[in-house]
Scaffold this motif. Structure first.
Motif, short mmCIF file in Angstrom:
data_model
loop_
_atom_site.label_atom_id
_atom_site.label_comp_id
_atom_site.label_asym_id
_atom_site.label_seq_id
_atom_site.Cartn_x
_atom_site.Cartn_y
_atom_site.Cartn_z
N PRO A 205 -93.41 16.01 50.04
CA PRO A 205 -92.98 17.32 49.64
C PRO A 205 -93.93 18.65 50.28
O PRO A 205 -94.98 17.95 50.50
N ASP B 162 -111.87 24.38 36.15
CA ASP B 162 -111.16 23.37 35.83
C ASP B 162 -110.13 23.64 34.58
O ASP B 162 -109.72 22.78 33.99
N TRP C 87 -96.49 11.54 44.95
CA TRP C 87 -96.74 11.42 46.59
C TRP C 87 -96.32 10.00 46.89
O TRP C 87 -95.54 9.71 47.78
N VAL D 78 -98.09 16.50 38.28
CA VAL D 78 -98.37 17.05 39.69
C VAL D 78 -99.56 16.59 40.31
O VAL D 78 -99.52 16.17 41.45
N ARG D 79 -100.67 16.41 39.71
CA ARG D 79 -101.88 16.31 40.28
C ARG D 79 -102.33 14.71 40.07
O ARG D 79 -102.75 14.22 41.16
N ASP D 80 -102.21 14.12 38.86
CA ASP D 80 -102.83 12.80 38.73
C ASP D 80 -101.94 11.71 38.78
O ASP D 80 -102.24 10.55 39.58
N ILE E 93 -99.71 19.61 34.39
CA ILE E 93 -100.68 19.11 35.46
C ILE E 93 -100.80 17.68 35.55
O ILE E 93 -101.07 17.16 36.76
N ALA F 61 -94.95 20.92 49.00
CA ALA F 61 -96.11 21.25 47.99
C ALA F 61 -95.55 20.99 46.65
O ALA F 61 -94.35 20.72 46.26
N LEU F 62 -96.45 20.55 45.74
CA LEU F 62 -96.21 20.24 44.27
C LEU F 62 -97.22 21.49 43.55
O LEU F 62 -98.43 21.59 43.98
N LEU F 63 -96.55 22.20 42.80
CA LEU F 63 -97.38 23.28 42.10
C LEU F 63 -97.48 22.98 40.66
O LEU F 63 -96.53 22.30 40.11
N ARG F 64 -98.72 23.48 40.13
CA ARG F 64 -98.41 23.32 38.63
C ARG F 64 -98.00 24.98 38.44
O ARG F 64 -98.73 25.96 38.55
#
Lengths: 481, 118
Positions: free
Chosen positions: A279, A341, A268, A257-259, A254, A281-284
């Motif tokens: 993109p 979370d 991004w 892709v998220r942070d 995570i 999408a970016l997924l976890r």
């Protein structure tokens, strides 16, 4: 029509597959029957070794040759050869006998031209270059010279006949080529995208050159959707996006892709840095438990490109946690108040399993004729290594495998597979059986950690000093030590 | 998270047979401008589960899409393409949750954190 294809002297194994992939991409799509073997016809110049940067290739049209050369990473240029020979006398004769109607359109008085003298395996001084150009006076050039922006570019290329030839077996005799450039490569791409100027990279970010090669192998193009299940910092998708493809990525971690490393340093921002479309999408997501909806079959991705974690620099993880996977604890449910979370725990994920899941995913999600491009590690000690040692799947046909030697111990092979058959339950079952069979035969080094230790363990066990071996304290390498 | 992504995801909890489409509980939706790529949209059109897309876009407060899957000929109309494009790629679920349609749970993998389906 035969063209001379001159390569950069790098990544030798990757050169022909790249040209073949691009020929397919730019070629007549209606003609490109996927079941047909779409290999191009290649021919070596006289006295040349297969590793030579000079290859003749048979392409249907000049436009195709130009398109290939302009997009390719490893092709320096593609040339229409007017003459060749082992000496300048032979060259002159050969050029003179080349049909006039093929030469004259490029020699008209209204046009501008430039001749470059190039060599492989030696350096030609300016004086020598000038001498060689003067020798070409027998070609009736009527146009003016323009070095900056000529209409037609001509190249005079020669190879050396000395023993040492950039690590190649010696060329028996020197060969001289004179030809008109049909298309040249755009290597400016590489400095633009080089990793050292990229904002967000990780320890396993894919080198720009190799990433572009992978994107080419995957036939990335506008309107196509490319997926990377191990996206990491997005280095492969950046290359695919550069060629106009829509991209999508997933990673189990995570954090990437998220942070990323903050608001301006994440996957991004890497796309933003080059002005590429973001993109989709970016997924976890977990490659082991893919979250795709059941009806989503054979429809979505045009290509899957990835560099699976094979445990040398980064190991694979899958959902479940160590204890859960061993079966010591039963599956748990996350209480509602902690759900928002919650980040699921992960456990080790061996390479065999990972590759099997990858093939299964690709077989399910790729469109017919879609491509799966991924790296696969190979230990170089395996002398009996043969092609059928690669993982395979009944839906796929291997179209290219290119080895890149990483160290004296191991190398990685870029596998390009094309989806040939539909995905059915029987196919999945056959694939599972084959996978088990494959696992049996490869367990010794493919299992988690083994590859790492065979790559990094010292060659000969060092003589143990009695002083050190007395120390009974174990040394742990872990998060908090 | 965009609706294109939503259209491809399902609940993968053990025991759930049909985890699609995931319900959307919206906390915050943002719109991000994306360049329209007609080729891509035409390519994607046949791969989309129309009902999932319409329900998703309605949950996110966008009511312009027709309830019934339109004919392929609709792809020639620019008006439709731009609506389709907007729903598919420009609506972002920034904050919210994805609900498993079978168990009614907010699946632990499917809550969205700062726009990322996890």
């Amino acid at each position: 029509m035969w063209f001379l294809c001159v390569f950069f002297h790098r990544l030798l194994d990757y050169r022909k597959p790249e040209v073949e992939s691009l020929a397919l991409l730019f070629g007549d799509q209606t003609q490109a029957d996927q079941n047909q073997d779409n290999a191009l016809e290649w021919r070596l110049p006289k006295h040349h070794h297969p590793d030579s940067p000079f290859h003749f290739v048979n392409l249907p049209s000049q436009d195709l040759a130009r398109n290939i050369a302009n997009r390719s990473i490893l092709v320096k240029g593609i040339y229409e050869i007017w003459g060749e020979g082992s000496s300048y006398e032979e060259l002159e004769e050969s050029i003179k006998s080349y049909p006039e109607d093929r030469k004259l359109p490029y020699l008209t008085s209204g046009s501008t031209f430039k001749i470059t003298v190039d060599s492989f395996g030696k350096v030609i001084s300016l004086q020598e270059q000038n001498g060689r150009l003067k020798n070409l006076a027998y070609i009736p050039f009527k146009g003016r010279v323009n070095l900056k922006n000529p209409d037609h570019r001509f190249w005079l290329m020669e190879t050396d006949d000395s023993g040492a030839n950039n690590g190649l077996p010696p060329v028996a005799q020197r060969r001289i080529f004179f030809g008109r450039e049909v298309g040249g490569a755009d290597r400016k791409l590489l400095p633009t995208y080089q990793l050292k100027s990229r904002m967000y990279i990780g320890p396993t970010a894919m080198d720009a050159e190799v990433a572009f090669l992978m994107a080419n192998q995957a036939l990335a193009a506008p309107g196509k959707l490319v997926y990377d299940p191990f996206v990491g910092t997005g280095s492969i998708l950046v290359a695919a996006a550069h060629f106009g493809a829509m991209t999508m990525g997933a990673d189990i971690d995570i954090r990437v892709v998220r942070d990323g490393r903050g608001p301006d340093c994440n996957v991004w921002s890497n796309f933003k840095q080059y002005g590429l479309p973001m993109p989709i999408a970016l997924l976890r997501a977990d490659n082991n438990l893919p979250p795709w909806r059941p009806g989503l079959k054979e429809v979505v991705f045009n290509a899957i490109i990835c560099d699976p974690p094979y445990g040398v620099r980064a190991g694979g993880r899958k959902s479940g946690g160590r204890k859960l996977l061993k079966g010591t604890v039963s599956p748990y449910t996350v209480p509602d108040d902690k759900r928002t979370d919650h980040i699921p725990s992960t456990g080790a994920y061996s390479l065999v399993e990972c590759v099997h899941d990858l093939l299964d995913l690709a077989a399910r999600m790729l469109v017919m004729g879609g491509r799966l491009v991924f790296f696969y590690p190979v230990l170089r000690e395996d002398d009996d290594f043969v092609e059928n040692h690669f993982p395979d799947h009944p839906c796929f046909r291997l179209v290219a495998s290119s080895e890149q030697i990483l160290s004296s111990r191991y190398s990685r092979v870029l596998l390009t597979m094309v989806k040939m058959g539909p995905y059915t339950d029987e196919v999945a079952e056959t694939a599972r059986m084959r996978h088990l069979d494959f696992k049996e035969n490869h367990l010794k080094w493919l299992e988690n950690g083994n590859l790492h230790s065979s790559v990094f363990s010292p060659a000969d066990p060092l003589p143990t000093d009695s002083k050190f071996s007395k120390d009974p304290k174990k040394k742990y390498r872990g998060k908090y030590v | 998270m965009r609706l294109l992504t939503h259209n491809m995801l399902s609940s993968n909890i053990k025991g759930v047979t049909n985890g699609f489409p995931l319900g959307i509980e919206v906390v915050k939706v943002v719109e991000k401008q994306v360049e329209l790529n007609a080729d891509f949209l035409k390519n994607m059109f046949h791969k989309i589960d129309w009902k999932g897309l319409v329900d998703g876009s309605r949950a996110m407060g966008y009511f312009e899409l027709p309830g019934e899957p339109p004919e392929t000929s609709a792809l020639e109309s620019e008006e439709f393409l731009s609506k389709f494009h907007h729903a598919l790629l420009e609506l972002h679920l920034e904050e919210g949750a994805l609900v498993c349609p079978e168990t009614g749970n907010i699946c632990h993998f499917a809550s969205t954190l700062r726009g990322f389906p996890s």
